[in-house]
Design an enzyme around this catalytic site. Structure first.
Site, PDB file in Angstrom:
ATOM      1  N   ASP A  83       0.854  -1.190   0.000  1.00  0.00           N
ATOM      2  CA  ASP A  83       0.000   0.000   0.000  1.00  0.00           C
ATOM      3  C   ASP A  83       0.888   1.238   0.000  1.00  0.00           C
ATOM      4  OD1 ASP A  83      -2.787   1.162   0.288  1.00  0.00           O
ATOM      5  OD2 ASP A  83      -1.819   2.106   1.985  1.00  0.00           O
ATOM      6  N   SER A  84       0.288   2.358  -0.372  1.00  0.00           N
ATOM      7  CA  SER A  84       1.045   3.614  -0.361  1.00  0.00           C
ATOM      8  C   SER A  84       1.406   4.036   1.062  1.00  0.00           C
ATOM      9  CB  SER A  84       0.207   4.716  -1.012  1.00  0.00           C
ATOM     10  OG  SER A  84      -0.978   4.897  -0.274  1.00  0.00           O
ATOM     11  N   CYS A 104      -4.131  -1.424  -2.400  1.00  0.00           N
ATOM     12  CA  CYS A 104      -4.240   0.029  -2.585  1.00  0.00           C
ATOM     13  C   CYS A 104      -5.056   0.226  -3.853  1.00  0.00           C
ATOM     14  CB  CYS A 104      -2.838   0.612  -2.748  1.00  0.00           C
ATOM     15  SG  CYS A 104      -2.807   2.351  -3.195  1.00  0.00           S
ATOM     16  N   GLU A 151      -2.992   9.348   7.564  1.00  0.00           N
ATOM     17  CA  GLU A 151      -1.528   9.240   7.642  1.00  0.00           C
ATOM     18  C   GLU A 151      -0.966  10.122   8.764  1.00  0.00           C
ATOM     19  OE1 GLU A 151       0.834   7.352   5.804  1.00  0.00           O
ATOM     20  OE2 GLU A 151      -0.893   6.224   5.106  1.00  0.00           O
ATOM     21  N   CYS A 196     -11.045   3.114  -0.931  1.00  0.00           N
ATOM     22  CA  CYS A 196      -9.671   3.455  -0.554  1.00  0.00           C
ATOM     23  C   CYS A 196      -9.405   2.743   0.756  1.00  0.00           C
ATOM     24  CB  CYS A 196      -9.521   4.966  -0.379  1.00  0.00           C
ATOM     25  SG  CYS A 196      -7.905   5.424   0.302  1.00  0.00           S
ATOM     26  N   HIS A 255      -7.549   3.330   3.138  1.00  0.00           N
ATOM     27  CA  HIS A 255      -7.414   4.167   4.336  1.00  0.00           C
ATOM     28  C   HIS A 255      -8.772   4.466   4.985  1.00  0.00           C
ATOM     29  CE1 HIS A 255      -3.390   4.970   2.765  1.00  0.00           C
ATOM     30  NE2 HIS A 255      -3.096   5.681   3.834  1.00  0.00           N
TER      31      HIS A 255
HETATM   32  N1  DGL Z   1      -4.878   3.635   0.322  1.00  0.00           N
HETATM   33  C1  DGL Z   1      -4.767   3.883  -1.046  1.00  0.00           C
HETATM   34  C2  DGL Z   1      -6.008   3.490  -1.785  1.00  0.00           C
HETATM   35  O1  DGL Z   1      -6.611   2.496  -1.449  1.00  0.00           O
HETATM   36  C3  DGL Z   1      -4.228   5.185  -1.526  1.00  0.00           C
HETATM   37  C4  DGL Z   1      -4.091   6.300  -0.601  1.00  0.00           C
HETATM   38  C5  DGL Z   1      -3.174   7.359  -1.166  1.00  0.00           C
HETATM   39  O2  DGL Z   1      -1.970   7.141  -1.073  1.00  0.00           O
HETATM   40  O3  DGL Z   1      -3.660   8.364  -1.691  1.00  0.00           O
HETATM   41  O4  DGL Z   1      -6.398   4.140  -2.729  1.00  0.00           O
END
Ligand code: DGL
Length: 307
Positions: free
Chosen positions: A42-43, A105, A190, A224, A226
């Site tokens: 993941d990012s 991600c 984050e 997403c 997150h």
């Molecule tokens: N968590 C990631 C996603 O599912 C990306 C979040 C990001 O780095 O912008 O899209």
């Protein structure tokens, strides 16, 4: 009925090299007998919501989680940059022996998965696999919506890619989708601000904007990884008749099904119940946040560089 939102930003980054301990740096290429952990990428921290569900359903497997925290968020970045960063991560996880990598991600799944599968895998190692999270999420929605009107909350990159729209049109042409980009939500997570009052404004604003676009929505996909970390606030500002769909369990179920269909890949994934964590940012910062998010102490974290 699909909203496009644009907010393109570019950010600089830097990172120092950290030598990995106790991890093989080389291994035979193109070798079907080569075994290793499942890679989860993941990012940043968001993929931990997917890893958590996968590990709960499949605790016997070994995992290597890689968070590119130094370069998060990916959401506002261009296709080329997300692809380049994701490919670097996949190569790193392959180098560490993973026969299978999950792009946990959505932004990476939307912008990089297909190119990596079609263009890079055949030359890097055709025996390995890279899977994403969008398809498993879309597969479940046919049974979840009554009104056949769905809302998607995701990063700017995922919304702009129209990947969800295309997948949904393929599988469920009778379902209409509206999307809403939430560019502030990943930074809130984050930066550990997802419980703060400041988060209320941004969560309420985007849910309201989504529902204004289509009042018939009865199901909202959190597109997403997150966003499940904001679930309490999302529920607070969403009318109770609307179902909120987080991806983790569906991705975990889909991975189990994948292994049933691909026993040869299942054999290549080692099963000693271990999990190691890699980050491109500070180990201490990752350890603190990951311990809270996973409700787990003594997380061993190693810092790496991606290039
Ligand atoms: N968590 C990631 C996603 O599912 C990306 C979040 C990001 O780095 O912008 O899209």
């Amino acid at each position: 009925m699909y909203n496009k939102s644009t907010l393109i930003q570019k950010r600089g980054y830097s990172c120092h090299f950290y030598r990995l301990k106790n991890i093989p740096m080389t291994h035979p290429k193109n070798n079907l007998s080569y075994k290793g952990a499942i890679g989860v990428f993941d990012s940043g921290y968001g993929g931990l919501t997917i890893l958590d569900k996968i590990r709960k359903q499949m605790p016997e497997y070994d995992y290597i989680y890689l968070g590119d925290n130094a370069r998060t968020p990916y959401g506002p970045r261009s296709f080329e940059v997300v692809y380049e960063f994701t490919l670097q991560a996949v190569k790193k996880l392959f180098e560490l022996g993973c026969p299978l990598v999950i792009l946990a991600c959505n932004t990476a799944s939307a912008k990089a998965l297909r190119t990596i599968q079609q263009t890079n895998l055949p030359t890097i190692d055709p025996t390995r696999r890279v899977l994403g999270v969008i398809r498993p999420t879309v597969e479940c929605i046919g049974e979840l919506t009554q009104s056949r009107h769905i809302g998607l909350l995701a990063t700017t990159g995922t919304i702009k890619s129209e990947s969800y729209l295309l997948e949904i049109q393929k599988l469920f042409p009778d379902i209409s989708v509206v999307g809403e980009a939430c560019p502030m939500w990943v930074p809130l997570v984050e930066n550990n601000e997802y419980h703060s009052q400041g988060a209320d404004y941004f969560v309420q604003k985007h849910i309201q904007q989504l529902l204004d676009k289509d009042p018939k929505i009865d199901t909202i996909i959190l597109g997403c990884t997150h966003y499940p970390l904001l679930i309490d606030k999302i529920k607070e500002f969403t009318p109770p008749h609307i179902r909120i769909v987080a991806q983790g369990e569906y991705v975990a179920q889909s991975l189990q099904d994948y292994f049933k269909r691909h026993p040869e890949m299942d054999d290549r994934c080692t099963k000693e119940g271990t999990c190691r964590f890699l980050t491109t940012e500070s180990e201490t910062k990752f350890e603190e946040s990951a311990s809270i998010l996973l409700h787990q102490e003594n997380i061993q974290v190693e810092r790496i560089i991606l290039e």
